[in-house]
Scaffold this active site. Structure first.
Site, PDB file in Angstrom:
ATOM      1  N   HIS A 179      -6.821   4.493  -0.820  1.00 35.32           N
ATOM      2  CA  HIS A 179      -7.388   3.433  -1.652  1.00 35.32           C
ATOM      3  C   HIS A 179      -7.317   3.809  -3.136  1.00 35.32           C
ATOM      4  CE1 HIS A 179      -9.236   2.414   2.241  1.00 35.32           C
ATOM      5  NE2 HIS A 179      -9.299   1.188   1.776  1.00 35.32           N
TER       6      HIS A 179
ATOM      7  N   ASP B  47      -0.827  -2.355   5.046  1.00 36.48           N
ATOM      8  CA  ASP B  47      -2.216  -2.164   4.649  1.00 36.48           C
ATOM      9  C   ASP B  47      -2.413  -2.939   3.348  1.00 36.48           C
ATOM     10  OD1 ASP B  47      -4.825  -1.279   4.658  1.00 36.48           O
ATOM     11  OD2 ASP B  47      -4.329   0.847   4.815  1.00 36.48           O
TER      12      ASP B  47
END
Length: 602
Positions: A247, A320
């Site tokens: 992230h 993702d």
């Protein structure tokens, strides 16, 4: 494993390198009406085709009547105010729900939102329903809380070791998602967590044994398929050995090709053999699989060469989230979607700027960098999945039936039963546990109180104290947090003076954590201390003085209630560590091996 020493790598991987390959992949079933689907694709405009490739988040609890703040959020992100208008503007093929986007207030609201989104899809020129997805992994990642059924997460199921329980848990989760109109679950996690310091996977993984993880992944795929919800194995080619969170950065996996085949690949092979509908990519560099150092999400050798050609996967490949830094470090937000499609992805999840991403794909299509044939391949895969799920026939869910299908008594009872087999007893000095064999002690419950994302009310110390009270124990709660101050520690020590046992909820304890001081100071009082790890089972390596220690693998109420039943003797501990716990003072040595777990004598 980056810069860690060779002995530690050998310790964690030796057994996996000798693992035999699992059964070969079974291709996904072909559509029963391929000609019809191809005609649908042929009749779509380029704009509609591009839209089918995107899965975007929207804000609000309603497709047409969001709260003012959600309408403003949609306006800022998409240029329109409602979810229905977002679907119309971008011709979307999919939507993802998040609790923080105000999509998941309660089951009936979710069902109404889903139906509203499907009406918007059918109102478009192509008249196509959407795939509606969320991350309902359970454990520490669950976008929908109570009154939906909360279930043990992956590592807890790994501790239980039961394929039947893993299949049942997935079946319950999928049945409740289906009742709310959610047709794709971004679960199970197929990553093998061989790095105790992994900041993003950890207890989301079934464990460190690739063969055990593969069996449970396959079981969860089966559970999803029986209830008509698409399962998604993630994060390919394997995110289990990272110390960087994708992230916020781009992790690098330094496994050799042989290590990948033994460590990372088995759960994905098992998922494909079990008929997995979708695979999610990882934003990780894996030089042994692609020396270009493109992240796997953008890697043709990884997505097409390995996933498609070597493993034989014919289903949908979803990236993702494209908002994550791991995929944005090397290329602009207009290029990332194009490169993902060229690599072999089909669905583009949650781009940071939807208009920029959409135009990037359009420009690549118009220039010929992306061919129409390549785009059509992905759309056909997406349509085949929609057809298999019955969406092309009827995408709507009966709203009147939601309350009797979600959070049912049988589901809740099954969740409790499954959780009872997962709690792991690590140490039990002097046979302290179970409590209450001779008399009922007075308890103090202290420790971590992380915010729960799954709908539990109050801190875990409150949940634990309430569960002890239900079991007939007098239990006072004193939350001390994940970083207790010196004053708070002294308060806990003082409160322990008139108690017989102290239960400490620990949360991701590290070498410098003041949670270590809390446990040590409590132990120094002479009052027996029971340490209960609310997330990572590795906490025990950093704790000195605890009389007994257990791992619950999550702070959700279903797992905490099960832990209380174990502590008080309502059930015998049956969980076994699905990961090794290494010594804190010598990471080259094992403190507790995989499979360790104590029980009580009869």
């Amino acid at each position: 494993m980056h810069d860690r020493n060779l002995s530690r790598r050998t310790l964690l991987t030796a057994s996996a390198l000798t693992a035999s390959a699992l059964a070969g992949a079974r291709p996904a079933a072909a559509s029963s009406r391929p000609d019809r689907l191809r005609r649908i694709v042929a009749g779509m405009s380029p704009e509609e085709k591009i839209g089918q490739l995107f899965v975007m988040r929207v804000y609000g609890h309603s497709a047409t009547d969001p709260d003012p703040a959600d309408a403003e959020a949609n306006l800022a992100r998409f240029g329109v105010r409602t979810a229905a208008e977002v679907v119309e503007r971008f011709h979307l093929g999919g939507i993802i729900y998040f609790a923080w986007a105000n999509n998941t207030r309660d089951p009936l609201q979710i069902a109404r939102l889903s139906n509203g989104i499907q009406r918007a899809g059918l109102a478009g020129r192509s008249r196509l329903p959407l795939l509606i997805a969320t991350d309902q992994e359970h454990g520490i990642v669950a976008r929908i809380g109570r009154p939906a059924t909360l279930l043990p997460g992956a590592m807890a199921l790994g501790a239980g070791g039961s394929r039947t329980d893993a299949r049942r848990a997935a079946g319950i989760a999928a049945a409740e998602l289906a009742a709310m109109g959610i047709t794709q679950n971004y679960a199970p996690v197929a990553d093998v967590n061989v790095d105790p310091g992994n900041p993003v996977i950890g207890v989301r993984s079934f464990g460190a044994d690739p063969r055990a993880a593969a069996r449970l992944v396959a079981a969860q795929v089966s559970g999803h398929r029986r209830t008509g919800v698409a399962a998604t194995a993630k994060h390919f080619p394997g995110h289990g050995d990272t110390t960087v969170d994708s992230h916020t950065g781009i992790p690098v996996i330094t496994h050799t090709r042989e290590e990948w085949g033994a460590l990372d690949a088995p759960p994905f092979r098992a998922a494909i053999a079990a008929g997995i509908d979708a695979v999610m990519t990882a934003h990780i560099q894996f030089p042994a699989l692609d020396p270009s150092n493109d992240p796997a999400t953008l890697s043709h050798p990884i997505l097409t060469g390995i996933l498609r050609q070597e493993l034989g996967f014919e289903g949908v490949v979803v990236t993702d989230a494209l908002t994550m830094q791991g995929v944005r470090e090397q290329y602009g937000d207009d290029r990332v979607p194009v490169l993902a499609l060229l690599a072999g992805a089909d669905q583009l999840l949650d781009p940071p700027d939807p208009a920029v991403a959409w135009r990037g794909v359009r420009d690549a299509l118009e220039s010929g960098e992306l061919s129409t044939a390549r785009i059509d391949e992905s759309i056909l895969r997406i349509l085949r999945l929609k057809e298999r799920l019955g969406l092309l026939r009827d995408p709507f869910v009966p709203e009147h039936a939601v309350e009797r299908r979600v959070g049912t008594r049988s589901h809740l009872a099954a969740a409790d039963r499954i959780a009872e087999g997962t709690t792991t007893l690590l140490t039990n000095t002097g046979g302290l546990l179970p409590l209450g064999r001779r008399r009922t002690p007075r308890l103090l419950v202290v420790g971590a109180d992380p915010a729960s994302p799954t709908g539990t009310t109050g801190p875990p110390t409150g949940v634990l104290a309430a569960a002890f009270a239900e079991a007939g124990f007098a239990a006072a709660a004193l939350p001390t947090g994940t970083s207790p101050t010196a004053a708070r520690i002294e308060e806990a020590v003082a409160a322990a003076a008139d108690r017989d046992v102290v239960v400490v909820g620990t949360y991701n304890v590290t070498a410098g954590s003041p949670q270590r001081t809390l446990v040590a100071r409590l132990a120094a009082t002479g009052v027996p201390v029971v340490a209960l790890a609310l997330r990572n089972p590795y906490d025990i390596a950093h704790l000195d003085g605890a009389t007994a220690a257990l791992a619950a693998y999550s702070w959700t109420d279903v797992e905490l209630r099960a832990a209380v039943r174990v502590i008080t003797g309502g059930v015998r501990p049956r969980g076994r560590l699905p990961v090794p716990v290494l010594r804190a003072d010598d990471p080259g040595r094992i403190l507790f091996p995989t499979g360790h777990g104590l029980s009580y004598g009869r």
